[in-house]
Enzyme design. Structure first.
Site, PDB file in Angstrom:
ATOM      1  N   HIS A   1      31.028  33.378  51.360  1.00  0.00           N
ATOM      2  CA  HIS A   1      30.477  34.739  51.342  1.00  0.00           C
ATOM      3  C   HIS A   1      28.980  34.656  51.611  1.00  0.00           C
ATOM      4  O   HIS A   1      28.277  33.835  51.012  1.00  0.00           O
ATOM      5  CB  HIS A   1      30.739  35.406  49.995  1.00  0.00           C
ATOM      6  CG  HIS A   1      30.609  36.894  50.049  1.00  0.00           C
ATOM      7  ND1 HIS A   1      29.393  37.528  50.165  1.00  0.00           N
ATOM      8  CD2 HIS A   1      31.545  37.875  50.012  1.00  0.00           C
ATOM      9  CE1 HIS A   1      29.586  38.838  50.194  1.00  0.00           C
ATOM     10  NE2 HIS A   1      30.881  39.069  50.113  1.00  0.00           N
TER      11      HIS A   1
ATOM     12  N   HIS B   1      33.713  31.316  48.733  1.00  0.00           N
ATOM     13  CA  HIS B   1      34.263  32.604  48.298  1.00  0.00           C
ATOM     14  C   HIS B   1      35.781  32.657  48.327  1.00  0.00           C
ATOM     15  O   HIS B   1      36.411  33.043  47.340  1.00  0.00           O
ATOM     16  CB  HIS B   1      33.698  33.712  49.192  1.00  0.00           C
ATOM     17  CG  HIS B   1      34.100  35.096  48.795  1.00  0.00           C
ATOM     18  ND1 HIS B   1      33.896  35.597  47.525  1.00  0.00           N
ATOM     19  CD2 HIS B   1      34.690  36.099  49.497  1.00  0.00           C
ATOM     20  CE1 HIS B   1      34.338  36.846  47.464  1.00  0.00           C
ATOM     21  NE2 HIS B   1      34.841  37.167  48.640  1.00  0.00           N
TER      22      HIS B   1
ATOM     23  N   ARG C   1      32.354  37.389  58.209  1.00  0.00           N
ATOM     24  CA  ARG C   1      31.607  36.669  57.176  1.00  0.00           C
ATOM     25  C   ARG C   1      31.130  35.282  57.591  1.00  0.00           C
ATOM     26  O   ARG C   1      30.025  34.865  57.213  1.00  0.00           O
ATOM     27  CB  ARG C   1      32.463  36.573  55.905  1.00  0.00           C
ATOM     28  CG  ARG C   1      32.556  37.898  55.172  1.00  0.00           C
ATOM     29  CD  ARG C   1      33.497  37.821  53.997  1.00  0.00           C
ATOM     30  NE  ARG C   1      33.454  39.056  53.222  1.00  0.00           N
ATOM     31  CZ  ARG C   1      34.281  39.333  52.221  1.00  0.00           C
ATOM     32  NH1 ARG C   1      35.228  38.471  51.888  1.00  0.00           N
ATOM     33  NH2 ARG C   1      34.180  40.475  51.563  1.00  0.00           N
TER      34      ARG C   1
ATOM     35  N   GLU D   1      33.263  47.539  55.324  1.00  0.00           N
ATOM     36  CA  GLU D   1      32.771  46.175  55.151  1.00  0.00           C
ATOM     37  C   GLU D   1      32.836  45.436  56.477  1.00  0.00           C
ATOM     38  O   GLU D   1      33.301  45.967  57.489  1.00  0.00           O
ATOM     39  CB  GLU D   1      33.588  45.454  54.067  1.00  0.00           C
ATOM     40  CG  GLU D   1      33.427  46.091  52.689  1.00  0.00           C
ATOM     41  CD  GLU D   1      34.172  45.356  51.595  1.00  0.00           C
ATOM     42  OE1 GLU D   1      34.866  44.367  51.898  1.00  0.00           O
ATOM     43  OE2 GLU D   1      34.076  45.779  50.433  1.00  0.00           O
TER      44      GLU D   1
ATOM     45  N   ARG E   1      39.250  35.366  56.526  1.00  0.00           N
ATOM     46  CA  ARG E   1      39.834  36.573  55.943  1.00  0.00           C
ATOM     47  C   ARG E   1      38.997  37.815  56.225  1.00  0.00           C
ATOM     48  O   ARG E   1      37.773  37.796  56.074  1.00  0.00           O
ATOM     49  CB  ARG E   1      39.982  36.404  54.427  1.00  0.00           C
ATOM     50  CG  ARG E   1      40.479  37.649  53.715  1.00  0.00           C
ATOM     51  CD  ARG E   1      40.683  37.396  52.240  1.00  0.00           C
ATOM     52  NE  ARG E   1      39.459  37.113  51.531  1.00  0.00           N
ATOM     53  CZ  ARG E   1      38.643  38.027  51.011  1.00  0.00           C
ATOM     54  NH1 ARG E   1      38.907  39.317  51.187  1.00  0.00           N
ATOM     55  NH2 ARG E   1      37.557  37.681  50.362  1.00  0.00           N
TER      56      ARG E   1
END
Length: 529
Positions: free
Chosen positions: A228, A331, A274, A112, A366
């Site tokens: 997100h 998110h 992100r 990811e 994060r």
């Protein structure tokens, strides 16, 4: 009045991990606002990050975490998190969780955004959270009582008002309940419902943040919110998450002209951190261009991503066409209740874990799939601490006398109005002038006075709106105070990160605002036993 040893608010992975690791002779109660499945953990598609492959190491996992969060972490806590991650995976496997494997039996590891290695373990393709949470629920110990459908609206304080000794709740009929506990744990999730577009469960709207703040607890890093990049977007509404693992399989983001939008934006392109991807999609949409996730290169998409495929079909999106319409949405909350390494807050008797808490492991943004890992690690760690510190959870404390101010609650705004204003003023891109106007708008409803008032007579819906305003105010004030851009906090009027802000943490409470010092020091809580 109901009494217990440990009271846990929330039913996500941190709460369940805590409950299952507490001593069997402790009476434990879990209270959740909706059903036990109503948590972001249950909805988690991506997986759990852990350095378990031969070409990976905790050092690389540590490096990726620090870089994604823009060097704003409690480094020692990040190190502990990534070092213990493989042990957490083994623990899950011993519990009965079955991670996806290749035909040869080797773990299927996904990749990811901002990860330098394939290290994401998943279950059922894109249903990791569901698999883990169902296993935890199935194996809850007999000393754990689960109560659904009760909304916690106040933390009870002792007569000196310096210790939490329980909570007040309302059930679905509006009836009030009081719980007394030796130790109270807020694991109530994040703040996703403060925004119109969110990947969060519909019950998540910052309740834990507002509860703690109202009781005088310290809140830190509230300006850092992760949006997100890819929520399914149909007819002006979002309909759940399109996991980052899809881009890990090769999907790319394109606009309605078919142009790749991450080309030249970041070296990692579509797998950039992100906040960078979300900002780019936001800019495309601001310019009037729709954005799609091109999945045409992914073979056997329905088999690899059954949950996403089902969601697309339900919303009229043809997977065979190879493009999924997406938009960014709220998110994950990197900020939260300020805790020490054990999960203790600034209020005696009150603990916090999971997304409600700010432990310093996520920094300003994060790293993908570190959230389930955090819940597992801190849930187990707090359980071990409480098991070995029983005296800290003795419940022989008298209640504080009621001394609330009398106040008339004004007509409050609709929740949808709060959500829209949050997105416009404290969303993906912020600006000082708009934040000031937004703060004034919130304060025009008397939120600073409402914090000190008695909410007993109010209906649940009105309390929920008040909590939304409190949480929105905390976030907006923190966002205005941080005059730089870093991670999930992007200021149009301060577009660059500033060295002097790298170690400054904005800490809010009803007693005022303070600026924390060095990263590691700023997370240390002084507890007066």
């Amino acid at each position: 009045m109901i009494k217990c040893d440990i009271l846990i608010i929330g039913s996500g992975i941190a709460a369940m991990q805590l409950a299952r690791n507490l001593s069997a002779d402790l009476h434990v109660i879990i209270i959740t606002k909706g059903k036990w499945q109503n948590s972001n953990s249950f909805m988690a598609q991506g997986g759990v990050a852990a350095a378990v492959s031969s070409d990976d190491s905790w050092e690389l996992h540590f490096k990726d975490t620090i870089e994604a969060g823009e060097n704003f972490h409690n480094d020692s806590e990040v190190m502990k998190l990534v070092q213990i991650a493989p042990e957490m995976i083994k623990n899950l496997q011993n519990t009965g969780v079955r991670f996806d494997c290749y035909k040869n039996g080797n773990l299927s590891l996904g990749k990811e955004g901002a990860h330098s290695r394939n290290r994401i373990l998943h279950c059922g393709g894109d249903a990791t959270g569901k698999h883990i949470m169902e296993q935890f629920h199935l194996n809850l110990p007999q000393n754990v009582e689960l109560i659904e459908g009760q909304f916690v609206y106040e933390l009870l304080l002792d007569q000196n008002k310096n210790r939490c000794i329980g909570v007040k709740t309302r059930d679905r009929k509006g009836e009030k309940h009081i719980y007394r506990a030796g130790g109270t744990v807020l694991a109530a999730g994040g703040i996703g419902g403060l925004y119109p577009f969110t990947s969060n469960d519909h019950t998540i709207a910052g309740d834990g943040l507002a509860l703690a703040y109202k009781a005088g607890v310290k809140i830190t890093d509230a300006e850092f919110i992760q949006f997100h990049p890819t929520l399914l977007y149909v007819n002006g509404c979002t309909h759940g998450l399109i996991s980052e693992a899809v881009r890990g399989e090769g999907a790319i983001l394109v606009n309605d002209q078919g142009e790749p939008i991450m080309q030249g934006v970041h070296p990692l392109k579509d797998l950039a951190p992100r906040h960078i991807v979300a900002e780019q999609i936001f800019k495309e949409r601001l310019a009037g261009r729709d954005v799609f996730l091109d999945i045409s290169m992914i073979a056997d998409f329905p088999d690899k991503f059954p949950t996403i495929t089902d969601s697309c079909l339900k919303n009229g999106i043809d997977i065979e066409a190879g493009k999924i319409p997406v938009a960014p949405g709220s998110h994950f909350f990197m900020g939260g209740i300020k805790i020490d390494p054990h999960g203790r807050s600034s209020l005696e008797g009150l603990y916090s874990i999971g997304e409600s808490a700010c432990s310093g492991v996520h920094g300003a943004n994060r790293l993908a799939s570190n959230s389930l890992l955090e819940g597992l690690v801190y849930g187990k760690r707090l359980a071990e601490y409480l098991n070995h510190n029983r005296k800290e959870c003795e419940s022989a404390h008298k209640l504080s006398p009621i001394s609330y101010q009398d106040i008339v609650i004004p007509v409050l705004p609709e929740k949808a109005v709060i959500q829209q204003k949050m997105m416009e003023n404290a969303g993906i891109i912020r600006e000082g002038r708009k934040l000031k106007t937004f703060i004034q708008w919130i304060e025009s409803y008397g939120v600073l006075e409402i914090i000190k008032s008695d909410l007993d007579a109010l209906p649940i819906q009105q309390i929920e709106t008040i909590f939304m305003l409190i949480s929105a105010h905390i976030i907006a004030v923190s966002s205005l105070s941080r005059e730089e851009s870093r991670g999930g906090h992007i200021r149009a009027d301060f577009p660059n990160s500033r060295k002097e802000w790298e170690s400054r943490h904005i800490i809010n409470s009803i007693h005022g605002m303070e600026i924390g010092g060095e990263n590691n020091e700023s997370y240390q809580i002084e507890i007066h036993a």
